[in-house]
Write an enzyme that holds these catalytic residues in place. Structure first.
Site, PDB file in Angstrom:
ATOM      1  N   CYS A   1       7.223  -7.009   7.568  1.00  0.00           N
ATOM      2  CA  CYS A   1       8.374  -6.451   8.282  1.00  0.00           C
ATOM      3  C   CYS A   1       8.829  -7.476   9.312  1.00  0.00           C
ATOM      4  O   CYS A   1       8.014  -8.155   9.932  1.00  0.00           O
ATOM      5  CB  CYS A   1       7.974  -5.148   8.983  1.00  0.00           C
TER       6      CYS A   1
ATOM      7  N   CYS B   1       3.322   8.603   1.309  1.00  0.00           N
ATOM      8  CA  CYS B   1       3.892   7.660   2.278  1.00  0.00           C
ATOM      9  C   CYS B   1       4.123   6.341   1.551  1.00  0.00           C
ATOM     10  O   CYS B   1       3.170   5.710   1.094  1.00  0.00           O
ATOM     11  CB  CYS B   1       2.912   7.488   3.432  1.00  0.00           C
TER      12      CYS B   1
ATOM     13  N   SER C   1      11.653   5.851  15.364  1.00  0.00           N
ATOM     14  CA  SER C   1      10.476   5.448  16.134  1.00  0.00           C
ATOM     15  C   SER C   1      10.925   5.075  17.538  1.00  0.00           C
ATOM     16  O   SER C   1      11.341   3.953  17.794  1.00  0.00           O
ATOM     17  CB  SER C   1       9.790   4.262  15.452  1.00  0.00           C
ATOM     18  N   LEU C   2      10.852   6.035  18.416  1.00  0.00           N
ATOM     19  CA  LEU C   2      11.337   5.856  19.785  1.00  0.00           C
ATOM     20  C   LEU C   2      10.302   5.086  20.608  1.00  0.00           C
ATOM     21  O   LEU C   2      10.588   4.054  21.194  1.00  0.00           O
ATOM     22  CB  LEU C   2      11.596   7.241  20.388  1.00  0.00           C
ATOM     23  N   ASN C   3       9.112   5.655  20.672  1.00  0.00           N
ATOM     24  CA  ASN C   3       7.932   4.960  21.230  1.00  0.00           C
ATOM     25  C   ASN C   3       7.950   4.671  22.722  1.00  0.00           C
ATOM     26  O   ASN C   3       6.956   4.183  23.258  1.00  0.00           O
ATOM     27  CB  ASN C   3       7.655   3.649  20.475  1.00  0.00           C
TER      28      ASN C   3
ATOM     29  N   ASN D   1      -3.398   3.858  16.322  1.00  0.00           N
ATOM     30  CA  ASN D   1      -4.537   3.557  15.459  1.00  0.00           C
ATOM     31  C   ASN D   1      -4.922   2.105  15.653  1.00  0.00           C
ATOM     32  O   ASN D   1      -4.195   1.212  15.223  1.00  0.00           O
ATOM     33  CB  ASN D   1      -4.160   3.766  13.990  1.00  0.00           C
TER      34      ASN D   1
ATOM     35  N   CYS E   1       7.409  -5.085  16.050  1.00  0.00           N
ATOM     36  CA  CYS E   1       6.855  -4.182  17.074  1.00  0.00           C
ATOM     37  C   CYS E   1       5.443  -4.663  17.432  1.00  0.00           C
ATOM     38  O   CYS E   1       4.644  -4.984  16.537  1.00  0.00           O
ATOM     39  CB  CYS E   1       6.822  -2.749  16.561  1.00  0.00           C
TER      40      CYS E   1
ATOM     41  N   GLU F   1       0.817  -1.211   0.000  1.00  0.00           N
ATOM     42  CA  GLU F   1       0.000   0.000   0.000  1.00  0.00           C
ATOM     43  C   GLU F   1       0.853   1.264   0.000  1.00  0.00           C
ATOM     44  O   GLU F   1       1.986   1.264   0.462  1.00  0.00           O
ATOM     45  CB  GLU F   1      -0.901   0.007   1.233  1.00  0.00           C
TER      46      GLU F   1
ATOM     47  N   SER G   1      12.059   6.794   7.964  1.00  0.00           N
ATOM     48  CA  SER G   1      11.704   6.478   9.340  1.00  0.00           C
ATOM     49  C   SER G   1      12.215   5.092   9.691  1.00  0.00           C
ATOM     50  O   SER G   1      11.939   4.120   8.981  1.00  0.00           O
ATOM     51  CB  SER G   1      10.180   6.531   9.483  1.00  0.00           C
TER      52      SER G   1
ATOM     53  N   GLY H   1       7.042  -1.771   6.286  1.00  0.00           N
ATOM     54  CA  GLY H   1       8.434  -2.205   6.252  1.00  0.00           C
ATOM     55  C   GLY H   1       9.412  -1.302   6.977  1.00  0.00           C
ATOM     56  O   GLY H   1       9.096  -0.167   7.329  1.00  0.00           O
ATOM     57  N   GLU H   2      10.612  -1.843   7.197  1.00  0.00           N
ATOM     58  CA  GLU H   2      11.694  -1.108   7.856  1.00  0.00           C
ATOM     59  C   GLU H   2      12.695  -0.706   6.760  1.00  0.00           C
ATOM     60  O   GLU H   2      13.433  -1.550   6.247  1.00  0.00           O
ATOM     61  CB  GLU H   2      12.350  -2.004   8.923  1.00  0.00           C
TER      62      GLU H   2
ATOM     63  N   CYS I   1       2.148  -3.042  15.854  1.00  0.00           N
ATOM     64  CA  CYS I   1       2.136  -2.754  14.413  1.00  0.00           C
ATOM     65  C   CYS I   1       1.534  -3.901  13.622  1.00  0.00           C
ATOM     66  O   CYS I   1       1.947  -5.055  13.768  1.00  0.00           O
ATOM     67  CB  CYS I   1       3.562  -2.479  13.948  1.00  0.00           C
TER      68      CYS I   1
ATOM     69  N   CYS J   1      -0.512   6.250   8.041  1.00  0.00           N
ATOM     70  CA  CYS J   1       0.833   5.870   7.673  1.00  0.00           C
ATOM     71  C   CYS J   1       1.417   5.013   8.797  1.00  0.00           C
ATOM     72  O   CYS J   1       1.319   5.353   9.950  1.00  0.00           O
ATOM     73  CB  CYS J   1       1.618   7.142   7.547  1.00  0.00           C
TER      74      CYS J   1
HETATM   75  N1  SAH Z   1       9.455   0.681  10.076  1.00  0.00           N
HETATM   76  C1  SAH Z   1       9.619   2.071  10.159  1.00  0.00           C
HETATM   77  C2  SAH Z   1       8.685   2.851   9.248  1.00  0.00           C
HETATM   78  C3  SAH Z   1       7.282   2.347   9.133  1.00  0.00           C
HETATM   79  S1  SAH Z   1       6.310   2.462  10.590  1.00  0.00           S
HETATM   80  C4  SAH Z   1       9.492   2.541  11.596  1.00  0.00           C
HETATM   81  O1  SAH Z   1       9.099   1.752  12.450  1.00  0.00           O
HETATM   82  O2  SAH Z   1       9.817   3.687  11.846  1.00  0.00           O
HETATM   83  C5  SAH Z   1       6.001   4.201  10.663  1.00  0.00           C
HETATM   84  C6  SAH Z   1       5.499   4.694  12.001  1.00  0.00           C
HETATM   85  O3  SAH Z   1       4.189   4.210  12.288  1.00  0.00           O
HETATM   86  C7  SAH Z   1       6.381   4.267  13.147  1.00  0.00           C
HETATM   87  O4  SAH Z   1       6.717   5.391  13.934  1.00  0.00           O
HETATM   88  C8  SAH Z   1       5.500   3.311  13.929  1.00  0.00           C
HETATM   89  O5  SAH Z   1       5.846   3.348  15.292  1.00  0.00           O
HETATM   90  C9  SAH Z   1       4.106   3.834  13.636  1.00  0.00           C
HETATM   91  N2  SAH Z   1       3.023   2.859  13.815  1.00  0.00           N
HETATM   92  C10 SAH Z   1       3.035   1.542  13.526  1.00  0.00           C
HETATM   93  N3  SAH Z   1       1.846   0.981  13.823  1.00  0.00           N
HETATM   94  C11 SAH Z   1       1.059   1.960  14.315  1.00  0.00           C
HETATM   95  C12 SAH Z   1      -0.302   2.024  14.795  1.00  0.00           C
HETATM   96  N4  SAH Z   1      -1.071   0.946  14.806  1.00  0.00           N
HETATM   97  N5  SAH Z   1      -0.763   3.209  15.213  1.00  0.00           N
HETATM   98  C13 SAH Z   1       0.007   4.302  15.163  1.00  0.00           C
HETATM   99  N6  SAH Z   1       1.265   4.330  14.710  1.00  0.00           N
HETATM  100  C14 SAH Z   1       1.798   3.160  14.293  1.00  0.00           C
HETATM  101 FE1  SF4 Z   2       8.293  -2.811  11.253  1.00  0.00          FE
HETATM  102 FE2  SF4 Z   2       8.010  -0.165  11.661  1.00  0.00          FE
HETATM  103 FE3  SF4 Z   2       5.968  -1.852  12.095  1.00  0.00          FE
HETATM  104 FE4  SF4 Z   2       8.046  -1.842  13.742  1.00  0.00          FE
HETATM  105  S1  SF4 Z   2       6.604  -0.134  13.395  1.00  0.00           S
HETATM  106  S2  SF4 Z   2       7.078  -3.655  12.911  1.00  0.00           S
HETATM  107  S3  SF4 Z   2       9.718  -1.464  12.325  1.00  0.00           S
HETATM  108  S4  SF4 Z   2       6.931  -1.411  10.149  1.00  0.00           S
END
Ligand code: SAH
Ligand code: SF4
Length: 356
Positions: free
Chosen positions: A113, A106, A221-223, A299, A117, A93, A196, A164-165, A120, A342
Protein backbone atom coordinates in the site's frame (compact mmCIF):
# COMPACT_ATOMS: atom_id res chain seq x y z
CA UNK A 1 -0.17 -12.94 -25.44
CA UNK A 2 -1.50 -12.93 -21.90
CA UNK A 3 -4.65 -15.04 -21.70
CA UNK A 4 -7.75 -13.27 -20.46
CA UNK A 5 -9.48 -14.27 -17.25
CA UNK A 6 -13.29 -14.43 -17.42
CA UNK A 7 -13.40 -13.26 -13.79
CA UNK A 8 -12.07 -9.91 -14.98
CA UNK A 9 -15.33 -9.39 -16.87
CA UNK A 10 -18.59 -7.99 -15.55
CA UNK A 11 -21.86 -9.43 -16.88
CA UNK A 12 -22.08 -7.17 -19.89
CA UNK A 13 -18.46 -7.82 -20.83
CA UNK A 14 -18.92 -11.56 -20.39
CA UNK A 15 -21.94 -11.52 -22.73
CA UNK A 16 -20.01 -9.48 -25.30
CA UNK A 17 -17.06 -11.83 -25.08
CA UNK A 18 -19.31 -14.85 -25.66
CA UNK A 19 -20.95 -13.15 -28.67
CA UNK A 20 -17.50 -12.37 -30.07
CA UNK A 21 -16.76 -16.09 -30.08
CA UNK A 22 -19.92 -16.52 -32.21
CA UNK A 23 -21.54 -18.57 -29.49
CA UNK A 24 -25.19 -18.40 -28.52
CA UNK A 25 -25.91 -15.74 -25.83
CA UNK A 26 -27.11 -18.36 -23.31
CA UNK A 27 -23.52 -19.62 -23.06
CA UNK A 28 -22.68 -16.58 -20.97
CA UNK A 29 -25.21 -17.61 -18.30
CA UNK A 30 -24.07 -21.19 -18.50
CA UNK A 31 -20.45 -20.23 -17.89
CA UNK A 32 -21.47 -17.79 -15.15
CA UNK A 33 -23.43 -20.50 -13.33
CA UNK A 34 -20.40 -22.81 -13.22
CA UNK A 35 -18.01 -20.08 -12.20
CA UNK A 36 -20.07 -18.19 -9.65
CA UNK A 37 -22.81 -20.53 -8.37
CA UNK A 38 -21.14 -23.92 -8.51
CA UNK A 39 -17.67 -22.40 -8.09
CA UNK A 40 -15.98 -25.25 -9.98
CA UNK A 41 -12.21 -25.39 -10.21
CA UNK A 42 -11.80 -26.29 -13.88
CA UNK A 43 -13.51 -26.09 -17.25
CA UNK A 44 -13.76 -29.88 -17.34
CA UNK A 45 -16.33 -29.74 -14.55
CA UNK A 46 -18.66 -27.64 -16.72
CA UNK A 47 -20.38 -30.78 -17.86
CA UNK A 48 -23.25 -29.29 -19.85
CA UNK A 49 -20.88 -27.29 -22.01
CA UNK A 50 -19.69 -29.13 -25.10
CA UNK A 51 -16.14 -30.39 -25.20
CA UNK A 52 -15.28 -28.19 -28.19
CA UNK A 53 -16.27 -25.08 -26.34
CA UNK A 54 -14.42 -26.16 -23.22
CA UNK A 55 -11.29 -26.64 -25.31
CA UNK A 56 -11.59 -23.12 -26.70
CA UNK A 57 -12.09 -21.77 -23.17
CA UNK A 58 -9.01 -23.62 -21.97
CA UNK A 59 -6.95 -22.33 -24.87
CA UNK A 60 -7.94 -18.67 -24.62
CA UNK A 61 -8.57 -18.04 -20.95
CA UNK A 62 -6.87 -18.70 -17.65
CA UNK A 63 -8.81 -20.17 -14.74
CA UNK A 64 -7.76 -19.55 -11.12
CA UNK A 65 -5.52 -16.56 -10.56
CA UNK A 66 -4.47 -17.52 -7.03
CA UNK A 67 -2.42 -20.45 -5.92
CA UNK A 68 -2.80 -21.47 -2.31
CA UNK A 69 0.58 -21.43 -0.54
CA UNK A 70 -0.59 -22.09 3.00
CA UNK A 71 -3.43 -21.50 5.42
CA UNK A 72 -3.83 -21.39 9.14
CA UNK A 73 -6.97 -21.88 11.19
CA UNK A 74 -7.40 -20.19 14.55
CA UNK A 75 -8.04 -22.69 17.31
CA UNK A 76 -9.82 -19.95 19.26
CA UNK A 77 -12.49 -18.69 16.87
CA UNK A 78 -12.25 -20.75 13.68
CA UNK A 79 -11.09 -17.89 11.47
CA UNK A 80 -8.81 -18.98 8.65
CA UNK A 81 -5.99 -16.98 7.10
CA UNK A 82 -5.01 -17.84 3.55
CA UNK A 83 -1.73 -16.96 1.87
CA UNK A 84 -1.89 -16.95 -1.93
CA UNK A 85 0.76 -16.74 -4.61
CA UNK A 86 -0.06 -14.65 -7.66
CA UNK A 87 1.12 -15.41 -11.19
CA UNK A 88 4.03 -12.98 -10.79
CA UNK A 89 5.05 -14.66 -7.48
CA UNK A 90 3.84 -11.84 -5.25
CA UNK A 91 1.81 -13.01 -2.28
CA UNK A 92 -1.39 -11.71 -0.68
CA UNK A 93 -3.65 -12.74 2.17
CA UNK A 94 -7.37 -13.22 2.76
CA UNK A 95 -9.16 -13.99 6.01
CA UNK A 96 -12.34 -16.05 6.46
CA UNK A 97 -14.15 -15.01 9.63
CA UNK A 98 -17.02 -17.15 10.95
CA UNK A 99 -19.46 -15.10 13.02
CA UNK A 100 -22.59 -16.00 14.98
CA UNK A 101 -25.02 -16.32 12.10
CA UNK A 102 -22.99 -15.48 9.04
CA UNK A 103 -19.50 -15.64 7.59
CA UNK A 104 -17.38 -12.67 6.54
CA UNK A 105 -14.45 -12.54 4.16
CA UNK A 106 -11.76 -9.87 4.42
CA UNK A 107 -10.17 -9.34 0.99
CA UNK A 108 -6.99 -7.63 -0.16
CA UNK A 109 -7.00 -5.13 -3.03
CA UNK A 110 -3.30 -4.38 -3.52
CA UNK A 111 0.10 -5.96 -2.93
CA UNK A 112 1.35 -3.53 -0.29
CA UNK A 113 0.00 0.00 0.00
CA UNK A 114 1.29 3.47 -0.86
CA UNK A 115 -0.62 5.35 1.83
CA UNK A 116 2.00 4.91 4.55
CA UNK A 117 0.00 4.90 7.80
CA UNK A 118 2.57 4.65 10.56
CA UNK A 119 0.83 1.85 12.47
CA UNK A 120 0.25 -0.44 9.48
CA UNK A 121 2.43 -3.34 8.48
CA UNK A 122 1.02 -3.66 4.94
CA UNK A 123 2.60 -0.40 3.85
CA UNK A 124 6.12 -1.17 5.07
CA UNK A 125 7.51 -1.83 1.58
CA UNK A 126 5.21 0.64 -0.15
CA UNK A 127 2.95 -0.35 -3.02
CA UNK A 128 4.07 -3.23 -5.18
CA UNK A 129 1.01 -3.32 -7.47
CA UNK A 130 -2.76 -3.27 -7.75
CA UNK A 131 -4.65 -6.55 -7.78
CA UNK A 132 -6.63 -7.35 -10.90
CA UNK A 133 -10.39 -7.76 -10.69
CA UNK A 134 -10.01 -11.53 -11.06
CA UNK A 135 -7.49 -11.64 -8.22
CA UNK A 136 -10.02 -9.93 -5.94
CA UNK A 137 -12.98 -12.05 -7.07
CA UNK A 138 -10.93 -15.24 -6.82
CA UNK A 139 -10.27 -14.61 -3.14
CA UNK A 140 -14.01 -15.06 -2.62
CA UNK A 141 -14.47 -17.97 -5.04
CA UNK A 142 -11.43 -19.93 -3.94
CA UNK A 143 -12.04 -19.48 -0.20
CA UNK A 144 -15.69 -20.51 -0.60
CA UNK A 145 -14.59 -23.55 -2.54
CA UNK A 146 -12.03 -24.35 0.15
CA UNK A 147 -14.42 -24.08 3.14
CA UNK A 148 -17.27 -25.77 1.29
CA UNK A 149 -20.54 -24.76 -0.31
CA UNK A 150 -22.88 -25.93 2.48
CA UNK A 151 -25.32 -23.21 3.63
CA UNK A 152 -23.59 -22.75 7.00
CA UNK A 153 -20.28 -22.19 5.23
CA UNK A 154 -21.65 -19.57 2.86
CA UNK A 155 -19.80 -16.25 2.78
CA UNK A 156 -22.45 -13.52 2.84
CA UNK A 157 -20.39 -10.52 3.93
CA UNK A 158 -17.28 -9.13 2.29
CA UNK A 159 -15.12 -6.40 3.77
CA UNK A 160 -12.48 -4.67 1.67
CA UNK A 161 -10.18 -4.32 4.66
CA UNK A 162 -7.24 -6.56 3.81
CA UNK A 163 -3.98 -5.43 2.26
CA UNK A 164 -4.16 -2.19 0.31
CA UNK A 165 -6.23 0.95 -0.17
CA UNK A 166 -9.31 -0.07 -2.20
CA UNK A 167 -10.01 3.40 -3.59
CA UNK A 168 -6.46 3.63 -4.93
CA UNK A 169 -7.33 0.61 -7.12
CA UNK A 170 -10.64 2.15 -8.17
CA UNK A 171 -11.48 0.47 -11.47
CA UNK A 172 -10.58 -3.08 -10.48
CA UNK A 173 -12.28 -2.78 -7.10
CA UNK A 174 -15.40 -1.34 -8.74
CA UNK A 175 -15.59 -4.18 -11.24
CA UNK A 176 -15.01 -6.80 -8.55
CA UNK A 177 -18.01 -5.39 -6.67
CA UNK A 178 -20.09 -5.39 -9.84
CA UNK A 179 -19.27 -9.08 -10.28
CA UNK A 180 -19.85 -9.98 -6.63
CA UNK A 181 -23.25 -8.23 -6.52
CA UNK A 182 -24.64 -9.02 -9.98
CA UNK A 183 -27.63 -11.38 -9.74
CA UNK A 184 -26.39 -13.11 -12.90
CA UNK A 185 -22.96 -13.66 -11.40
CA UNK A 186 -22.05 -14.06 -7.69
CA UNK A 187 -25.29 -12.41 -6.49
CA UNK A 188 -24.21 -11.17 -3.06
CA UNK A 189 -26.12 -8.33 -1.44
CA UNK A 190 -24.77 -4.76 -1.77
CA UNK A 191 -25.73 -4.17 1.84
CA UNK A 192 -23.28 -6.84 2.97
CA UNK A 193 -20.22 -5.42 1.27
CA UNK A 194 -18.08 -2.77 2.96
CA UNK A 195 -15.27 -0.75 1.42
CA UNK A 196 -12.80 0.66 3.90
CA UNK A 197 -10.77 3.70 2.90
CA UNK A 198 -8.11 5.80 4.57
CA UNK A 199 -10.09 8.84 3.44
CA UNK A 200 -8.92 9.90 -0.02
CA UNK A 201 -11.47 12.66 -0.51
CA UNK A 202 -11.58 12.93 -4.29
CA UNK A 203 -11.90 9.16 -4.66
CA UNK A 204 -14.76 9.00 -2.17
CA UNK A 205 -16.60 11.69 -4.13
CA UNK A 206 -15.86 9.92 -7.39
CA UNK A 207 -17.33 6.71 -6.01
CA UNK A 208 -20.54 8.40 -4.83
CA UNK A 209 -20.99 10.20 -8.16
CA UNK A 210 -20.34 7.06 -10.18
CA UNK A 211 -23.69 5.57 -11.23
CA UNK A 212 -22.01 2.30 -12.14
CA UNK A 213 -20.41 1.81 -8.73
CA UNK A 214 -22.74 -0.53 -6.77
CA UNK A 215 -23.98 1.14 -3.59
CA UNK A 216 -22.05 -0.66 -0.90
CA UNK A 217 -21.27 0.38 2.65
CA UNK A 218 -18.44 2.77 3.41
CA UNK A 219 -15.95 2.63 6.27
CA UNK A 220 -13.47 5.43 6.86
CA UNK A 221 -10.28 4.91 8.83
CA UNK A 222 -10.41 8.04 10.93
CA UNK A 223 -7.97 6.96 13.64
CA UNK A 224 -7.64 10.38 15.26
CA UNK A 225 -10.00 13.14 16.44
CA UNK A 226 -7.88 16.13 15.42
CA UNK A 227 -5.72 17.19 12.48
CA UNK A 228 -2.42 17.17 14.37
CA UNK A 229 -2.72 13.62 15.73
CA UNK A 230 -4.08 12.33 12.44
CA UNK A 231 -1.26 13.83 10.44
CA UNK A 232 1.23 12.24 12.80
CA UNK A 233 -0.06 8.71 12.24
CA UNK A 234 -1.55 9.10 8.74
CA UNK A 235 0.59 11.30 6.46
CA UNK A 236 -2.19 11.20 3.87
CA UNK A 237 -4.01 13.59 6.16
CA UNK A 238 -1.65 16.42 5.19
CA UNK A 239 -3.49 16.68 1.88
CA UNK A 240 -6.81 15.12 2.89
CA UNK A 241 -7.60 17.35 5.85
CA UNK A 242 -9.71 15.93 8.65
CA UNK A 243 -12.23 18.80 8.70
CA UNK A 244 -12.81 18.55 4.99
CA UNK A 245 -13.06 14.76 5.12
CA UNK A 246 -15.69 15.00 7.86
CA UNK A 247 -17.63 17.61 5.92
CA UNK A 248 -17.62 15.45 2.81
CA UNK A 249 -18.74 12.25 4.50
CA UNK A 250 -21.28 14.13 6.61
CA UNK A 251 -22.94 15.21 3.38
CA UNK A 252 -22.83 11.93 1.50
CA UNK A 253 -26.26 10.69 0.45
CA UNK A 254 -26.79 7.33 2.15
CA UNK A 255 -29.24 4.57 1.28
CA UNK A 256 -31.89 3.91 3.94
CA UNK A 257 -30.45 1.84 6.76
CA UNK A 258 -26.85 2.60 5.83
CA UNK A 259 -24.42 4.20 8.24
CA UNK A 260 -20.83 5.13 7.68
CA UNK A 261 -18.42 3.20 9.84
CA UNK A 262 -15.66 5.26 11.40
CA UNK A 263 -12.72 3.00 12.16
CA UNK A 264 -10.44 4.07 14.95
CA UNK A 265 -7.26 2.13 15.70
CA UNK A 266 -6.48 2.65 19.37
CA UNK A 267 -2.76 3.35 19.93
CA UNK A 268 -1.53 3.51 23.50
CA UNK A 269 -0.79 7.05 24.62
CA UNK A 270 -1.28 8.47 21.11
CA UNK A 271 -5.03 8.62 20.50
CA UNK A 272 -6.58 6.54 23.28
CA UNK A 273 -6.92 9.10 26.12
CA UNK A 274 -10.31 10.22 27.42
CA UNK A 275 -9.81 13.68 25.93
CA UNK A 276 -9.44 12.06 22.50
CA UNK A 277 -12.78 10.32 22.97
CA UNK A 278 -14.46 13.63 23.89
CA UNK A 279 -12.89 15.30 20.86
CA UNK A 280 -14.06 12.47 18.62
CA UNK A 281 -17.60 12.89 19.92
CA UNK A 282 -17.44 16.62 19.16
CA UNK A 283 -16.05 15.95 15.71
CA UNK A 284 -18.96 13.64 14.95
CA UNK A 285 -21.25 16.35 16.30
CA UNK A 286 -24.99 16.38 15.75
CA UNK A 287 -25.12 14.00 12.82
CA UNK A 288 -24.37 11.01 15.03
CA UNK A 289 -27.06 8.72 13.67
CA UNK A 290 -25.21 8.72 10.39
CA UNK A 291 -22.13 7.07 11.89
CA UNK A 292 -21.04 4.16 13.98
CA UNK A 293 -17.60 3.95 15.48
CA UNK A 294 -15.53 0.80 15.31
CA UNK A 295 -12.71 0.82 17.85
CA UNK A 296 -9.82 -1.43 16.83
CA UNK A 297 -7.25 -2.06 19.56
CA UNK A 298 -3.85 -1.92 17.86
CA UNK A 299 -2.48 -5.30 16.85
CA UNK A 300 1.25 -5.18 17.53
CA UNK A 301 3.85 -6.74 15.27
CA UNK A 302 7.65 -6.95 15.61
CA UNK A 303 9.30 -3.52 15.41
CA UNK A 304 5.97 -1.70 15.56
CA UNK A 305 6.17 1.92 16.71
CA UNK A 306 3.06 1.63 18.87
CA UNK A 307 1.51 -0.45 21.61
CA UNK A 308 -1.92 -1.80 22.29
CA UNK A 309 -3.77 0.14 25.02
CA UNK A 310 -4.81 -1.45 28.30
CA UNK A 311 -8.20 -3.10 28.22
CA UNK A 312 -9.61 -0.68 30.78
CA UNK A 313 -8.66 2.29 28.58
CA UNK A 314 -10.28 0.68 25.56
CA UNK A 315 -13.51 0.17 27.51
CA UNK A 316 -13.41 3.69 28.92
CA UNK A 317 -13.01 5.16 25.42
CA UNK A 318 -16.12 3.27 24.31
CA UNK A 319 -18.05 4.34 27.40
CA UNK A 320 -17.32 8.02 26.76
CA UNK A 321 -18.69 7.72 23.23
CA UNK A 322 -21.77 5.91 24.53
CA UNK A 323 -22.37 8.75 26.95
CA UNK A 324 -22.69 11.03 23.91
CA UNK A 325 -25.20 8.55 22.48
CA UNK A 326 -22.78 7.52 19.75
CA UNK A 327 -22.87 3.90 18.73
CA UNK A 328 -19.42 2.43 19.29
CA UNK A 329 -18.20 -1.14 19.00
CA UNK A 330 -14.89 -2.67 19.90
CA UNK A 331 -13.45 -4.99 17.31
CA UNK A 332 -11.71 -7.55 19.45
CA UNK A 333 -9.79 -8.93 16.52
CA UNK A 334 -10.46 -12.46 15.50
CA UNK A 335 -7.68 -14.89 14.77
CA UNK A 336 -5.06 -13.18 16.89
CA UNK A 337 -3.31 -16.48 17.35
CA UNK A 338 -2.76 -16.65 13.58
CA UNK A 339 -2.04 -12.91 13.03
CA UNK A 340 -5.17 -12.75 10.94
CA UNK A 341 -6.45 -9.41 12.16
CA UNK A 342 -8.02 -7.72 9.22
CA UNK A 343 -5.98 -4.71 8.22
CA UNK A 344 -2.64 -5.93 9.43
CA UNK A 345 -2.25 -8.74 7.02
CA UNK A 346 1.27 -9.64 6.27
CA UNK A 347 3.34 -12.44 5.00
CA UNK A 348 5.18 -13.79 7.97
CA UNK A 349 6.01 -17.03 9.62
CA UNK A 350 5.11 -18.79 6.45
CA UNK A 351 6.99 -21.80 7.70
CA UNK A 352 4.58 -22.10 10.61
CA UNK A 353 1.58 -22.36 8.34
CA UNK A 354 0.20 -25.51 6.85
CA UNK A 355 2.05 -26.08 3.62
CA UNK A 356 -0.03 -27.02 0.62
N1 SAH B 1 -6.55 0.73 3.43
C1 SAH B 1 -7.85 0.65 3.95
C2 SAH B 1 -8.31 -0.78 4.23
C3 SAH B 1 -7.30 -1.71 4.81
S1 SAH B 1 -6.77 -1.33 6.44
C4 SAH B 1 -7.99 1.51 5.19
O1 SAH B 1 -6.98 2.00 5.69
O2 SAH B 1 -9.11 1.70 5.62
C5 SAH B 1 -8.18 -1.80 7.38
C6 SAH B 1 -8.20 -1.27 8.80
O3 SAH B 1 -7.18 -1.85 9.60
C7 SAH B 1 -8.00 0.23 8.86
O4 SAH B 1 -9.02 0.82 9.63
C8 SAH B 1 -6.66 0.37 9.54
O5 SAH B 1 -6.61 1.58 10.26
C9 SAH B 1 -6.60 -0.87 10.41
N2 SAH B 1 -5.25 -1.29 10.80
C10 SAH B 1 -4.12 -1.25 10.07
N3 SAH B 1 -3.07 -1.73 10.77
C11 SAH B 1 -3.55 -2.08 11.99
C12 SAH B 1 -2.97 -2.66 13.18
N4 SAH B 1 -1.68 -2.98 13.22
N5 SAH B 1 -3.77 -2.89 14.22
C13 SAH B 1 -5.08 -2.60 14.16
N6 SAH B 1 -5.69 -2.09 13.09
C14 SAH B 1 -4.93 -1.82 12.00
FE1 SF4 C 1 -2.75 1.43 3.53
FE2 SF4 C 1 -4.94 1.05 5.05
FE3 SF4 C 1 -2.52 0.30 5.92
FE4 SF4 C 1 -3.12 2.88 5.76
S1 SF4 C 1 -4.11 1.35 7.10
S2 SF4 C 1 -1.23 1.96 5.06
S3 SF4 C 1 -4.38 2.91 3.92
S4 SF4 C 1 -3.62 -0.53 4.19
Amino acid sequence: MEKINLKDLNYKELKDWVLNQNWKPFRANQIAKWLYTKKVDSYDKMTDISKDIREILKKHTQFDSLQLVSYKKSTKDGSIKFLWRLKDKNTIETVFIPEDNHNTLCVSTQVGCAVGCKFCFTTKDGLIRNLSTAEIVDQYLQVQRFVGLEPEKRISNIVYMGMGEPLANYENVKKSIQILTDKNLAGLSNRKITISSSGIIHQILKMYNDKEFPQVRLAISLNAPDQKTREEIMPISQTNKLQELMKVIDNLPLKAGYRIMLEYVLLKGINDRPHHAHKLAKLIGKNKKKFKVNLIPFNPYPEALYERPEEKDILLFQKILWDYDISAFIRWSKGQDISAACGQLRKKEISNLIKI
